[in-house]
Motif scaffolding. Structure first.
Motif, mmCIF file in Angstrom:
data_model
loop_
_atom_site.group_PDB
_atom_site.id
_atom_site.type_symbol
_atom_site.label_atom_id
_atom_site.label_comp_id
_atom_site.label_asym_id
_atom_site.label_seq_id
_atom_site.Cartn_x
_atom_site.Cartn_y
_atom_site.Cartn_z
ATOM 1 N N ARG A 1 -49.550 45.233 31.232
ATOM 2 C CA ARG A 1 -50.477 44.013 30.356
ATOM 3 C C ARG A 1 -49.260 43.939 29.322
ATOM 4 N N ARG B 1 -48.301 42.944 25.729
ATOM 5 C CA ARG B 1 -48.956 43.299 24.204
ATOM 6 C C ARG B 1 -47.992 42.624 23.683
ATOM 7 N N GLN C 1 -47.409 46.864 29.111
ATOM 8 C CA GLN C 1 -48.032 48.098 28.899
ATOM 9 C C GLN C 1 -47.965 48.737 30.251
ATOM 10 N N GLU D 1 -49.906 50.306 33.093
ATOM 11 C CA GLU D 1 -51.339 50.909 32.996
ATOM 12 C C GLU D 1 -51.664 51.058 34.536
ATOM 13 N N SER E 1 -47.504 55.927 34.096
ATOM 14 C CA SER E 1 -47.970 54.738 33.187
ATOM 15 C C SER E 1 -46.906 55.009 31.637
ATOM 16 N N GLU F 1 -44.327 52.668 28.245
ATOM 17 C CA GLU F 1 -44.479 51.169 27.702
ATOM 18 C C GLU F 1 -42.734 50.857 28.152
ATOM 19 N N TYR F 2 -43.041 49.683 28.446
ATOM 20 C CA TYR F 2 -41.757 48.474 28.331
ATOM 21 C C TYR F 2 -41.335 47.978 27.890
ATOM 22 N N CYS F 3 -39.883 47.400 27.448
ATOM 23 C CA CYS F 3 -39.198 46.188 26.696
ATOM 24 C C CYS F 3 -38.420 45.781 27.938
#
Length: 132
Positions: free
Chosen positions: A72, A74, A88, A90, A101, A103-105
């Motif tokens: 998802r 952001r 994100q 999830e 789950s 957070e990715y960048c």
């Protein structure tokens, strides 16, 4: 590529990946992609070429995941053919029962509707736990 084309390409791509199906992403990789997994997890290194990445990174994760996380987005920041995608992941689940789950960048370079560079930032503890 222009910023508008890069944004359109990545928005469409991540809309497809949102379901947890990463095949559109793999299909979008150039044969000569350079993919860097940052940190010190079991998969952290520079992968040179689509085959190297798919076999040694994606394949290793696929063996350990029951469910791939949905992506998802952001935030998407685009400047010409460069982009940073903050998303994100999830509902990912490891075969060992861990919640995958996180957070990715990803900092990405896109040329002619192909991704030819990714520098990925991940939760190293989660990645490492997947391999325990």
């Amino acid at each position: 590529m222009s910023s508008d084309k890069t944004r359109e390409f990545l928005t469409d791509l991540f809309d497809q990946v949102e379901s947890g199906d990463y095949m559109p992403l793999l299909d979008a990789l150039s044969e000569s992609v350079t993919w860097t997994v940052t940190g010190s997890s079991p998969i952290s290194r520079v992968y040179r070429g689509k085959d190297d990445y798919v076999r040694n990174c994606y394949g290793a994760l696929n063996q350990r995941l029951t469910t791939w996380p949905s992506a998802r987005v952001r935030q998407l920041i685009v400047d010409g053919d460069r982009a940073v995608v903050f998303f994100q992941g999830e509902d990912g689940l490891g075969r060992n029962g861990i919640d995958y789950s996180m957070e990715y960048c990803w900092a990405m370079h896109v040329t002619e509707d192909r991704i030819d560079e990714v520098i990925g930032f991940y939760d190293g503890n989660k990645v490492s736990a997947l391999f325990d």
